[in-house]
Write a protein that holds these residues in place. Structure first.
Motif, mmCIF file in Angstrom:
data_model
loop_
_atom_site.group_PDB
_atom_site.id
_atom_site.type_symbol
_atom_site.label_atom_id
_atom_site.label_comp_id
_atom_site.label_asym_id
_atom_site.label_seq_id
_atom_site.Cartn_x
_atom_site.Cartn_y
_atom_site.Cartn_z
ATOM 1 N N GLY A 1 1.182 11.538 -3.785
ATOM 2 C CA GLY A 1 2.158 11.215 -4.817
ATOM 3 C C GLY A 1 3.143 10.132 -4.444
ATOM 4 O O GLY A 1 3.936 9.708 -5.285
ATOM 5 N N ILE A 2 3.128 9.673 -3.184
ATOM 6 C CA ILE A 2 4.098 8.647 -2.775
ATOM 7 C C ILE A 2 3.413 7.514 -2.008
ATOM 8 O O ILE A 2 4.045 6.833 -1.201
ATOM 9 C CB ILE A 2 5.237 9.246 -1.920
ATOM 10 N N ASP A 3 2.132 7.300 -2.280
ATOM 11 C CA ASP A 3 1.391 6.241 -1.617
ATOM 12 C C ASP A 3 2.003 4.887 -1.973
ATOM 13 O O ASP A 3 2.048 4.510 -3.146
ATOM 14 C CB ASP A 3 -0.069 6.291 -2.068
ATOM 15 N N PRO A 4 2.481 4.123 -0.984
ATOM 16 C CA PRO A 4 3.155 2.852 -1.279
ATOM 17 C C PRO A 4 2.215 1.674 -1.475
ATOM 18 O O PRO A 4 2.665 0.563 -1.754
ATOM 19 C CB PRO A 4 4.025 2.636 -0.035
ATOM 20 N N HIS A 5 0.911 1.894 -1.328
ATOM 21 C CA HIS A 5 -0.037 0.780 -1.357
ATOM 22 C C HIS A 5 -0.833 0.694 -2.664
ATOM 23 O O HIS A 5 -1.075 1.693 -3.319
ATOM 24 C CB HIS A 5 -1.035 0.902 -0.203
ATOM 25 N N LEU A 6 -1.213 -0.541 -2.969
ATOM 26 C CA LEU A 6 -2.190 -0.833 -4.006
ATOM 27 C C LEU A 6 -3.266 -1.697 -3.385
ATOM 28 O O LEU A 6 -3.036 -2.352 -2.368
ATOM 29 C CB LEU A 6 -1.556 -1.604 -5.166
ATOM 30 N N SER A 7 -4.413 -1.735 -4.017
ATOM 31 C CA SER A 7 -5.436 -2.681 -3.578
ATOM 32 C C SER A 7 -4.985 -4.082 -3.993
ATOM 33 O O SER A 7 -4.138 -4.231 -4.884
ATOM 34 C CB SER A 7 -6.778 -2.358 -4.231
ATOM 35 N N PRO A 8 -5.519 -5.130 -3.381
ATOM 36 C CA PRO A 8 -5.186 -6.487 -3.829
ATOM 37 C C PRO A 8 -5.467 -6.678 -5.320
ATOM 38 O O PRO A 8 -4.701 -7.341 -6.023
ATOM 39 C CB PRO A 8 -6.085 -7.370 -2.958
ATOM 40 N N GLU A 9 -6.550 -6.067 -5.814
ATOM 41 C CA GLU A 9 -6.884 -6.195 -7.236
ATOM 42 C C GLU A 9 -5.816 -5.536 -8.115
ATOM 43 O O GLU A 9 -5.449 -6.071 -9.169
ATOM 44 C CB GLU A 9 -8.246 -5.565 -7.519
ATOM 45 N N GLY A 10 -5.337 -4.375 -7.690
ATOM 46 C CA GLY A 10 -4.304 -3.684 -8.456
ATOM 47 C C GLY A 10 -3.004 -4.452 -8.495
ATOM 48 O O GLY A 10 -2.184 -4.274 -9.410
#
Length: 200
Positions: free
Chosen positions: A138-147
């Motif tokens: 619920g607190i993941d600070p990352h996105l993929s480059p595409e996101g």
């Protein structure tokens, strides 16, 4: 050995055993419960001072965020993280615990997909799944480059920046897999937004 001597030896053994157990328990509690913890904390702070204190981001002498915890960026001038079932609360980390077959999950994903597509000006089919699904913690600070890339146009427009300038900033923030093997390329949204503010 006389009966009296045996009796005294037994009484002595009975007194020594409880005393030995108490001393042993005290050593274990003090050694592993206190000294071990203090030594581990001191070692961590000396070898990894930034990580040991929560990986905090300090701006102008003030702690602004932790790079380990997603922040609820909602302003259109910022890159948005993935949704959070925990409300971005590090004290209540959790996922939605909804199975893929759950009708409520499907309705939520459909609604969020339409919302993100409209916000970013893209087709619903081009919305990355991570922008409409919640991470397990619920607190993941990352996105993929595409996101992250699908948000470049909006962020550049809202800030009055060239899209190429924002795109370059995104590419600079892409993190490679750990040790080149673990995980996927990713972008820390907190770091990216702080770097974005530094452009102003």
């Amino acid at each position: 050995m006389t009966t009296t001597t045996c009796h005294h030896a037994t009484l002595l053994d009975d007194r020594v055993k409880p005393r030995a157990m108490i001393v042993f328990a005290a050593i274990v509690l003090a050694g592993f419960g206190l000294l071990y913890s203090l030594a581990g904390t001191a070692l961590g702070r000396s070898l990894f001072p930034h990580q040991a204190t929560g990986s905090l981001v300090v701006v102008d002498g003030q702690s602004r965020a932790s790079i380990l915890v997603a922040q609820p960026f909602a302003d259109p001038r910022y890159f948005h993280p993935r949704p959070s079932a925990a409300g971005y609360d590090p004290m209540g980390v959790s996922g939605s615990n909804q199975a893929r077959t759950n009708p409520e999950l499907r309705r939520r994903i459909v609604a969020l997909t339409a919302e993100v597509a409209e916000r970013e000006g893209i087709a619903e089919a081009d919305v990355p799944g991570e922008l409409v699904t919640q991470s397990g913690g619920g607190i993941d600070p990352h996105l993929s480059p595409e996101g992250t890339r699908v948000q470049i146009v909006r962020v550049a427009r809202e800030r009055g920046l060239a899209e190429s300038q924002v795109a370059t900033l995104v590419e600079e923030q892409v993190e490679a897999p750990t040790w080149g093997l673990l995980g996927q390329p990713r972008v820390n949204v907190v770091r990216l937004n702080l770097a974005l503010d530094a452009l102003d």
